[in-house]
Scaffold this motif. Sequence first.
Motif, PDB file in Angstrom:
ATOM      1  N   ASP A   1       0.824  -1.211   0.000  1.00 28.59           N
ATOM      2  CA  ASP A   1       0.000   0.000   0.000  1.00 28.59           C
ATOM      3  C   ASP A   1       0.858   1.261   0.000  1.00 28.59           C
ATOM      4  O   ASP A   1       0.427   2.305  -0.487  1.00 28.59           O
ATOM      5  CB  ASP A   1      -0.917   0.031   1.240  1.00 28.59           C
ATOM      6  N   ALA A   2       2.039   1.159   0.560  1.00 27.09           N
ATOM      7  CA  ALA A   2       2.879   2.350   0.759  1.00 27.09           C
ATOM      8  C   ALA A   2       3.884   2.577  -0.364  1.00 27.09           C
ATOM      9  O   ALA A   2       4.245   3.708  -0.660  1.00 27.09           O
ATOM     10  CB  ALA A   2       3.626   2.229   2.083  1.00 27.09           C
ATOM     11  N   LEU A   3       4.353   1.493  -0.996  1.00 23.02           N
ATOM     12  CA  LEU A   3       5.482   1.623  -1.927  1.00 23.02           C
ATOM     13  C   LEU A   3       5.021   2.110  -3.293  1.00 23.02           C
ATOM     14  O   LEU A   3       5.242   3.241  -3.658  1.00 23.02           O
ATOM     15  CB  LEU A   3       6.236   0.302  -2.026  1.00 23.02           C
ATOM     16  N   GLY A   4       4.330   1.246  -4.041  1.00 21.24           N
ATOM     17  CA  GLY A   4       3.785   1.627  -5.349  1.00 21.24           C
ATOM     18  C   GLY A   4       4.772   2.403  -6.184  1.00 21.24           C
ATOM     19  O   GLY A   4       5.951   2.083  -6.258  1.00 21.24           O
ATOM     20  N   ALA A   5       4.280   3.458  -6.824  1.00 21.51           N
ATOM     21  CA  ALA A   5       5.128   4.310  -7.661  1.00 21.51           C
ATOM     22  C   ALA A   5       5.649   5.476  -6.832  1.00 21.51           C
ATOM     23  O   ALA A   5       5.212   6.601  -6.952  1.00 21.51           O
ATOM     24  CB  ALA A   5       4.332   4.811  -8.864  1.00 21.51           C
TER      25      ALA A   5
ATOM     26  N   ALA B   1      11.057   9.962 -14.548  1.00 24.75           N
ATOM     27  CA  ALA B   1      10.356   8.704 -14.274  1.00 24.75           C
ATOM     28  C   ALA B   1       8.903   9.048 -13.962  1.00 24.75           C
ATOM     29  O   ALA B   1       8.598   9.605 -12.911  1.00 24.75           O
ATOM     30  CB  ALA B   1      11.014   7.969 -13.105  1.00 24.75           C
ATOM     31  N   THR B   2       8.008   8.752 -14.893  1.00 23.09           N
ATOM     32  CA  THR B   2       6.595   9.108 -14.739  1.00 23.09           C
ATOM     33  C   THR B   2       5.819   7.902 -14.231  1.00 23.09           C
ATOM     34  O   THR B   2       5.870   6.830 -14.852  1.00 23.09           O
ATOM     35  CB  THR B   2       6.001   9.577 -16.086  1.00 23.09           C
ATOM     36  N   PRO B   3       5.110   8.050 -13.100  1.00 24.42           N
ATOM     37  CA  PRO B   3       4.358   6.909 -12.565  1.00 24.42           C
ATOM     38  C   PRO B   3       3.297   6.439 -13.560  1.00 24.42           C
ATOM     39  O   PRO B   3       2.601   7.243 -14.167  1.00 24.42           O
ATOM     40  CB  PRO B   3       3.698   7.471 -11.302  1.00 24.42           C
ATOM     41  N   LYS B   4       3.187   5.120 -13.725  1.00 18.94           N
ATOM     42  CA  LYS B   4       2.163   4.565 -14.609  1.00 18.94           C
ATOM     43  C   LYS B   4       0.809   4.454 -13.907  1.00 18.94           C
ATOM     44  O   LYS B   4      -0.220   4.346 -14.559  1.00 18.94           O
ATOM     45  CB  LYS B   4       2.603   3.189 -15.120  1.00 18.94           C
ATOM     46  N   GLN B   5       0.820   4.500 -12.571  1.00 16.02           N
ATOM     47  CA  GLN B   5      -0.431   4.434 -11.817  1.00 16.02           C
ATOM     48  C   GLN B   5      -1.075   5.817 -11.791  1.00 16.02           C
ATOM     49  O   GLN B   5      -0.453   6.791 -11.362  1.00 16.02           O
ATOM     50  CB  GLN B   5      -0.178   3.990 -10.376  1.00 16.02           C
TER      51      GLN B   5
ATOM     52  N   SER C   1      -1.174   7.664  -8.343  1.00 14.30           N
ATOM     53  CA  SER C   1       0.081   7.943  -7.652  1.00 14.30           C
ATOM     54  C   SER C   1       0.014   9.288  -6.922  1.00 14.30           C
ATOM     55  O   SER C   1      -0.631  10.227  -7.385  1.00 14.30           O
ATOM     56  CB  SER C   1       1.243   7.964  -8.643  1.00 14.30           C
ATOM     57  N   THR C   2       0.698   9.364  -5.775  1.00 12.56           N
ATOM     58  CA  THR C   2       0.698  10.600  -4.974  1.00 12.56           C
ATOM     59  C   THR C   2       1.736  11.605  -5.480  1.00 12.56           C
ATOM     60  O   THR C   2       1.854  12.687  -4.921  1.00 12.56           O
ATOM     61  CB  THR C   2       1.006  10.286  -3.498  1.00 12.56           C
ATOM     62  N   ILE C   3       2.503  11.243  -6.513  1.00 10.85           N
ATOM     63  CA  ILE C   3       3.493  12.183  -7.032  1.00 10.85           C
ATOM     64  C   ILE C   3       3.158  12.580  -8.470  1.00 10.85           C
ATOM     65  O   ILE C   3       2.651  11.774  -9.245  1.00 10.85           O
ATOM     66  CB  ILE C   3       4.939  11.634  -6.951  1.00 10.85           C
ATOM     67  N   GLN C   4       3.424  13.846  -8.779  1.00 10.62           N
ATOM     68  CA  GLN C   4       3.222  14.344 -10.140  1.00 10.62           C
ATOM     69  C   GLN C   4       4.377  13.940 -11.030  1.00 10.62           C
ATOM     70  O   GLN C   4       4.179  13.504 -12.160  1.00 10.62           O
ATOM     71  CB  GLN C   4       3.141  15.875 -10.131  1.00 10.62           C
ATOM     72  N   SER C   5       5.589  14.121 -10.511  1.00 10.75           N
ATOM     73  CA  SER C   5       6.761  13.805 -11.321  1.00 10.75           C
ATOM     74  C   SER C   5       7.943  13.436 -10.443  1.00 10.75           C
ATOM     75  O   SER C   5       8.012  13.820  -9.274  1.00 10.75           O
ATOM     76  CB  SER C   5       7.130  14.975 -12.231  1.00 10.75           C
ATOM     77  N   LEU C   6       8.839  12.682 -11.039  1.00 10.17           N
ATOM     78  CA  LEU C   6      10.047  12.227 -10.345  1.00 10.17           C
ATOM     79  C   LEU C   6      11.194  12.272 -11.342  1.00 10.17           C
ATOM     80  O   LEU C   6      11.067  11.781 -12.458  1.00 10.17           O
ATOM     81  CB  LEU C   6       9.824  10.796  -9.842  1.00 10.17           C
ATOM     82  N   LYS C   7      12.289  12.932 -10.938  1.00  7.67           N
ATOM     83  CA  LYS C   7      13.481  12.962 -11.780  1.00  7.67           C
ATOM     84  C   LYS C   7      14.674  12.453 -10.974  1.00  7.67           C
ATOM     85  O   LYS C   7      14.765  12.715  -9.775  1.00  7.67           O
ATOM     86  CB  LYS C   7      13.795  14.392 -12.246  1.00  7.67           C
TER      87      LYS C   7
ATOM     88  N   VAL D   1       8.033  16.051  -7.344  1.00  4.87           N
ATOM     89  CA  VAL D   1       6.941  17.020  -7.207  1.00  4.87           C
ATOM     90  C   VAL D   1       5.710  16.221  -6.799  1.00  4.87           C
ATOM     91  O   VAL D   1       5.298  15.299  -7.512  1.00  4.87           O
ATOM     92  CB  VAL D   1       6.677  17.793  -8.512  1.00  4.87           C
ATOM     93  N   ASP D   2       5.142  16.556  -5.631  1.00  6.95           N
ATOM     94  CA  ASP D   2       4.000  15.782  -5.144  1.00  6.95           C
ATOM     95  C   ASP D   2       2.686  16.310  -5.721  1.00  6.95           C
ATOM     96  O   ASP D   2       2.662  17.250  -6.522  1.00  6.95           O
ATOM     97  CB  ASP D   2       3.973  15.732  -3.609  1.00  6.95           C
ATOM     98  N   GLY D   3       1.594  15.677  -5.328  1.00  6.35           N
ATOM     99  CA  GLY D   3       0.287  16.022  -5.866  1.00  6.35           C
ATOM    100  C   GLY D   3      -0.161  17.432  -5.549  1.00  6.35           C
ATOM    101  O   GLY D   3      -1.077  17.957  -6.184  1.00  6.35           O
TER     102      GLY D   3
END
Length: 201
Positions: A101-105, A136-140, A143-149, A163-165
Amino acid sequence: MKKQLIALTLLLSGVVHADAVDALRDFARDVKSGKANFTQTVTSPDGKRKKVSSGSFEFQRPNQFRFVYAKPFEQTIVADGQKVWIFDADLNQASSRKLADALGATPAAVLAGTNLERDFALKAAPADGGLDWVQATPKQAESTIQSLKLGFKGKELAAMEIVDGFGQRSRLDFSAVQANVPVAAERFQFKLPAGADLIEQ
């Protein structure tokens, strides 16, 4: 001649960026454990407020990690492969939830997970600040994040930007990175301190 120079520059920059994607894939595949120190800078959505914290990070694949925030507030986040525990020293309170539940993307999934390209779409991003970046763009969708680099210096992971939601930006800069070093199993076991409250989610 000028057009040829521009074309050559674009080609070379494309090669560099492709290397950054390869560096992330290599990191996910080849680095089974590691340790690093980090400095985290959190910037509010309007860019006006910044909070800086620092600490250390350890991980062991699959899905075991330990983040310890030392300054300005003590907080420990431990994943033992089944659950994630968060302990706030000031409140003397811990919470736990199932790892699935916590890990995901999440950023932790990139660092300690085993299914990088199942959870994220990878794309080269422009080099910046002496680092080669991967988006790295979450496929879910949830996801609680907008973007990850992720930023690499050669083959070494050097930084991560999230960058979070809510539009809040967090940047982690890693130092003293040690890849594939042994990490004691007990580092990924959480023991509730005496008198601490536990909230299970």
